[in-house]
Write an enzyme that holds these catalytic residues in place. Sequence first.
Site, short mmCIF file in Angstrom:
data_model
loop_
_atom_site.label_atom_id
_atom_site.label_comp_id
_atom_site.label_asym_id
_atom_site.label_seq_id
_atom_site.Cartn_x
_atom_site.Cartn_y
_atom_site.Cartn_z
N ASP A 43 66.80 -5.81 -61.62
CA ASP A 43 66.08 -5.40 -60.08
C ASP A 43 67.30 -5.05 -59.03
O ASP A 43 68.17 -5.78 -59.26
CB ASP A 43 65.32 -6.65 -59.52
N HIS A 98 62.31 -1.87 -50.16
CA HIS A 98 62.35 -3.30 -50.45
C HIS A 98 61.85 -4.21 -49.46
O HIS A 98 62.05 -5.46 -49.33
CB HIS A 98 63.78 -3.89 -50.72
N HIS A 190 69.40 -9.79 -61.75
CA HIS A 190 69.99 -9.06 -60.79
C HIS A 190 71.50 -8.87 -61.22
O HIS A 190 72.04 -9.92 -61.11
CB HIS A 190 69.82 -9.57 -59.32
ZN LIG Z 1 64.16 -6.79 -55.53
#
Ligand SMILES: [Zn+2]
Length: 229
Positions: A43, A98, A190
């Site tokens: 992500d 986001h 991430h």
């Molecule tokens: Zn995110």
Amino acid sequence: MIVLLAVSALGLDRLVNARGFQLYGGITPRVETSAKVVALTFDDGPDPAGAGPLLDTLAEAGVPATFYLTGRELAQHPELGARIAADGHEIGNHTYSHERMVLVSPDFVAREIEDTDALIRATGYAGEITFRPPNGKKLLALPRYLAEHERRTITWDVEPDSYPDVAASPARIVDHADEHVRPGSIILLHAMYPSREQSLRAVGPLIERLRDRGYEFVTVSELLAHEGR
Ligand SMILES: [Zn+2]
């Protein structure tokens, strides 16, 4: 009217935070399959801090991953998006800004998604673009848009670096993934920001461990094709 009743019955907070439920359209945290296939998903970004080493690791391992990128960061780093596409990875839509997609207008949602789709296509990526909401949160205008446009919403069922104590150590990230993964799992990491160096360092060992367990890595679209098989 039905929507308002559902919101009041369930409680707004519970609805916002429910990863396995949304008012319109489907949401996929994993795929039901007996095949030992899993999808590795990353992500945010693309970010220059970790993109190079991450893509090198995946290339060395021969693993196709799925990247949920933001339009804003793609616009800042188009060369990174182009490399992700050229390396054969799948690219998903993680909105433009986001921002939390909660109680926002339909126009805002459409811009967020369509501007990002255009930037994803500009990378050269030609496959299906699935959607993943920021923070796994979505409400009203967003689910309605996704349902009307028949977009598939992908979340995850394994998220090692969402727990601070696990995220602090590559070995713990690998162990957590190993303990929680099952056939059809979607693993979230991430690994591109400077603050996520432990996740980045976990990627190679995680691939090795799960392969030792007999798992094959596929993209999200490939995983979806295993549903029910
Ligand atoms: Zn995110």
